[in-house]
Design an enzyme around this catalytic site. Structure first.
Site, PDB file in Angstrom:
ATOM      1  N   MET A  22      19.099  34.686  23.078  1.00 44.11           N
ATOM      2  CA  MET A  22      18.926  33.244  22.904  1.00 44.11           C
ATOM      3  C   MET A  22      19.975  32.730  21.940  1.00 44.11           C
ATOM      4  SD  MET A  22      17.319  30.579  23.796  1.00 44.11           S
ATOM      5  CE  MET A  22      17.662  28.909  23.231  1.00 44.11           C
ATOM      6  N   GLU A  61      26.409  34.524  24.782  1.00 45.99           N
ATOM      7  CA  GLU A  61      25.744  33.722  23.754  1.00 45.99           C
ATOM      8  C   GLU A  61      26.752  32.994  22.882  1.00 45.99           C
ATOM      9  OE1 GLU A  61      22.590  33.348  24.192  1.00 45.99           O
ATOM     10  OE2 GLU A  61      22.709  34.872  25.763  1.00 45.99           O
TER      11      GLU A  61
END
Length: 838
Positions: A259, A292
């Site tokens: 994330m 990411e």
């Protein structure tokens, strides 16, 4: 939890401007709850109006708006009305929040290895409201100041850098740049940390203490990849990394691969390798790091206005993750991995009933947005971007991106904004391109038609583009055509042409004039270089030559295109599974690229398990086992290819005695180490075959008291052909709300086995009867994963489809479950068609 609609978000964004969040968390109040105090300063364009704030508490303790109390009883599900707004407002919300075991909100994990407790925050997609009160939509960004009270001996990290030093368990962090609420994060617990610095950017990597030795073993590689990616992004983009420090935390039981929280990326701690892994697994970790990091610009610096532009986040991060990994790190064949693994995911998703455009016209609410985190938004979108670069040129593409960043930094943007920047940079009108590639669903097929004269020369070569009747759109494609010839024991690329397919001018049939009169190649490969997103089909002569040419072809990306062509043809029932198995036997034993070995075996195994009846499946698995044995014998000892071949053999063989021998060190090939994870792989296969009892699984779990060991044990237990064990596993999958997301998913993953169709037959009907209730009591992300893993994929029979149809006819099905079953039923349709054809 009530899902925010697009219309509601637009109305609230027009009304409010959020100036700041101050979030204060107390993590010392017990094992089940923590205290959260949120102060939000915001302005209202229309004083006197009413809005609402989202918060999902265990107990709402007090609310004050502009100094006046708001009745906590007014909270309706996750929405608290805020009446009579002023031009400038201050909202203070005090609540007790519940820790979760689902990988959402503030997840609490107790490490079975040492009993230590670890927390991490996952605010995505709308789960920030499980941690703090907020206007939970991507276009109400604001700076965040976080303070945390933590137990003694804990370490806390967050999006912002630590302000000063932590004293008496109080941690205060610097105010961030404006963030979307779904990007607010923190970690807390006795984390192990390693620090570094590169080009003025402080770097840190965190993991659990029980994984410290494994992280330290790989920390040089992790920091090296991080530095290389950071340098490459600074070369590509005019805006330097914009969020100060760059921390990466490997956290337990994360639902996603990672994330992109700015300043504090969280990654699943499966990437901290405790056993021997192949280079493709290391490449996957590198790609994830690059993916990411790309989000720091696509999603964090410039954020989509609403979830219908999700592709502005994920497609770009997926494209740049592979590109930067290939350009900046030692994993130079990352596009081969993308072509095999990621595009295969995209092709499958785009051909299912749930297909949707890369950039849909409308995502009505956040619940629907969650369903679009799939192979289309990631892999197809990235492929579309690669096609756009081939068409526009890299210079114009990057100029457009940099103009987009400059115009929308720290704000929000839409597809229209990005297209405008790219049009200005390239001087080309992209409206038609965007309509065909971004607004239309499904995949084209490119078939090569060849005519050859008596002298063996081409009289005509044409590429014919088709589309399914349900989505009859033909698209412009820029593709490579590779002409390969056999030369002695090898294969040489004679020529590569790059051509444009333009259905607006050629009606979908493009004649390649440049090949007329040339000697016919042994293999004419469409989409050479893998520049476009399309299924390809070879001409008859090329298809017949593949078993001879593929083993001698030294271009790994060309091999990936050929393997994908074969796998897709089998999925479409245009070719039998046996032809794919024969190609594996012919070509895989000499394969040198580990990802090709892994993904070909994985894709072939799935098709064998579902498209063949039990007798034919047994024969095919025998062939795959022998192919793996040959590769084990020829691959370099201790190398990635040898390890991949061992994994493939374990998954395919039914020789329980041989597997049991490996567990005790008997007959293990030189170069293979039977470490923790390989022991579990062996034990899992033996469990499927009914060759180990529960005591053996329990003994292995007692030896390996890690989180990974607990998940493996749960999966092995569910996999045993034991009626009582199956019942216990099923009950846990359906209704155990105490187990964590990962332990439930492990049971679901092990439950169905192609060797156990008769044993599990009673659960086929139970799936369709009991899954709707399961989906209602679990959070959407976990429920969707369980529904997919627990689907009776090996019950390939008309009755299964009838049960699916009956469930889908109900009007009380959760959207995620409906989509999962619809797609899984389509896979059953394909499997039945293949069995009928054979």
């Amino acid at each position: 939890m009530t899902s925010l609609t697009r219309a509601e978000a637009a109305d609230r964004a027009a009304l409010l401007t959020v100036d700041s969040y101050a979030i204060d968390l107390d993590l010392t109040t017990g094992d089940t709850r923590f205290r959260s105090t949120t102060t939000i300063r915001f302005r209202a364009a229309r004083p006197g109006s009413t809005t609402f704030v989202e918060v999902k508490p265990a107990q709402l303790r007090s609310v004050r708006l502009n100094g006046s109390p708001v009745d906590p009883a007014a909270l309706d599900d996750n929405r608290l009305p805020l009446p009579d707004l002023r031009a400038e407002n201050v909202l203070v919300v005090e609540a007790e929040m519940a820790y979760t075991r689902t990988g959402e909100g503030l997840h609490r994990f107790v490490d079975p290895a040492d009993g230590e407790t670890y927390l991490y925050a996952m605010s995505f997609l709308d789960d920030g409201q499980r941690i703090f009160a907020g206007f939970d939509q991507p276009d109400l960004k604001a700076p965040v100041t976080l303070s945390v009270t933590a137990p003694p001996g804990w370490l806390v990290a967050a999006n912002g850098a630590l302000e000063g030093t932590a004293t008496d368990g109080r941690w205060r962090f610097e105010t961030t740049r404006p963030l979307a609420t779904y990007l607010v994060s923190l970690i807390a617990g006795p984390y192990h940390v390693r620090h570094d610095e590169h080009d003025g950017v402080p770097l840190a990597v965190y993991c659990r203490r029980s994984l410290a030795a494994h992280l330290d073993k790989d920390i040089d590689e992790i920091f090296t990849v991080t530095r290389q990616c950071l340098d490459r992004f600074h070369q590509l983009f005019d805006v330097r990394y914009p969020f100060g420090k760059y921390d990466q935390a490997f956290v337990p039981e994360l639902n996603a691969g990672a994330m992109e929280n700015p300043g504090l990326v969280t990654l699943r701690d499966d990437y901290v390798f405790r056993s021997a892994v192949t280079d493709s697994q290391r490449e996957l970790r590198a790609c994830t790091i690059a993916h990411e990091m790309a989000h720091m610009w696509f999603g964090d610096l410039v954020t989509m206005r609403w979830w219908d532009d999700l592709w502005l986040n994920e497609s770009f991060a997926e494209y740049l993750g592979s590109r930067v990994t290939a350009e900046a790190t030692r994993f130079t064949d990352a596009w081969t991995t993308f072509g095999l693994r990621r595009k295969g995911w995209g092709y499958a998703a785009d051909q299912r009933p749930s297909t949707h455009p890369v950039a849909p016209d409308e995502v009505v609410d956040s619940a629907q947005a969650l369903l679009n985190f799939d192979g289309i938004s990631y892999a197809k979108g990235a492929s579309v971007l690669r096609q756009l670069v081939a068409w526009l040129g890299d210079e114009a593409f990057l100029a457009g991106l940099n103009a987009h960043f400059a115009e929308h930094a720290y704000g929000n943007a839409t597809l229209a904004d990005l297209l405008a920047a790219l049009c200005r940079a390239s001087g080309r009108d992209l409206s038609g391109w965007a309509d065909g590639w971004l607004r239309q669903a499904q995949v084209n097929t490119l078939r090569v038609e060849v005519e050859v004269d008596g002298a063996g020369r081409y009289t005509e070569v044409a590429v014919v583009q088709t589309a399914p009747a349900s989505h009859p759109v033909l698209r412009p494609h820029r593709i490579g055509l590779g002409l390969f010839d056999r030369s002695g024991a090898g294969v040489v690329l004679r020529e590569r042409l790059e051509i444009d397919l333009d259905p607006a001018t050629d009606g979908g049939r493009t004649v390649v004039e440049g090949l007329r009169g040339q000697v016919a190649a042994d293999l004419l490969l469409p989409n050479h270089g893998d520049l476009t997103f399309a299924k390809v089909r070879l001409d008859d002569a090329s298809a017949a030559a593949v078993p001879v040419i593929l083993p001698a072809l030294d271009d790994s990306l060309a091999r990936a295109v050929l393997w994908t062509e074969m796998v897709e043809a089998v999925r479409d029932a245009e070719r039998p599974v046996g032809e794919l198995v024969a190609l594996v036997v012919a070509a895989l034993p000499v394969e040198t690229e580990v990802v090709v070995v892994e993904d070909v075996l994985r894709a072939t195994g799935r098709l064998v398990d579902r498209h063949l009846d039990p007798a034919a499946r047994s024969v095919a698995l025998g062939h795959l086992t022998r192919a793996c044995d040959r590769l084990l014998a020829t691959a370099a000892p201790g190398g990635s290819v040898q390890l991949a071949a061992a994994h493939g053999l374990i998954a395919a063989t039914d020789d329980a005695a041989r597997l049991a021998g490996w567990l005790t060190g008997d007959g293990v090939p030189v170069g293979i180490e039977v470490d923790d994870d390989l022991r579990w792989m062996l034990l899992y296969r033996l469990a499927v075959l009914g060759a180990v009892d529960q005591a053996a699984i329990d003994a292995e779990a007692a030896r390996d008291r890690s989180a990974a060991g607990a998940e493996w044990a749960a999966r092995c237990t569910a996999a045993r052909p034991d009626p009582a064990g199956k019942e216990r596993a099923w009950r846990a999958v359906i209704g155990d709300l105490e187990l964590s997301n990962r332990l439930i998913e492990a049971r679901a993953a092990g439950f169905w086995q192609p060797e156990q169709v008769e044993l599990t037959e009673p659960y086929v009907e139970r799936y369709f009867a009991e899954m709707p209730a399961m989906a209602r009591v679990r959070t959407p992300w976990v429920a969707d994963e369980i529904a997919q893993l627990a689907f009776p994929a090996y019950a390939v029979a008309p009755r299964t489809r009838e049960l699916a149809a009956a469930m889908l006819a109900r009007d009380d099905i959760e959207p995620g479950l409906r989509r999962m079953v619809t797609d899984a039923d389509d896979d059953l349709r394909r499997a039945l068609a293949a069995r009928t054809a054979s």
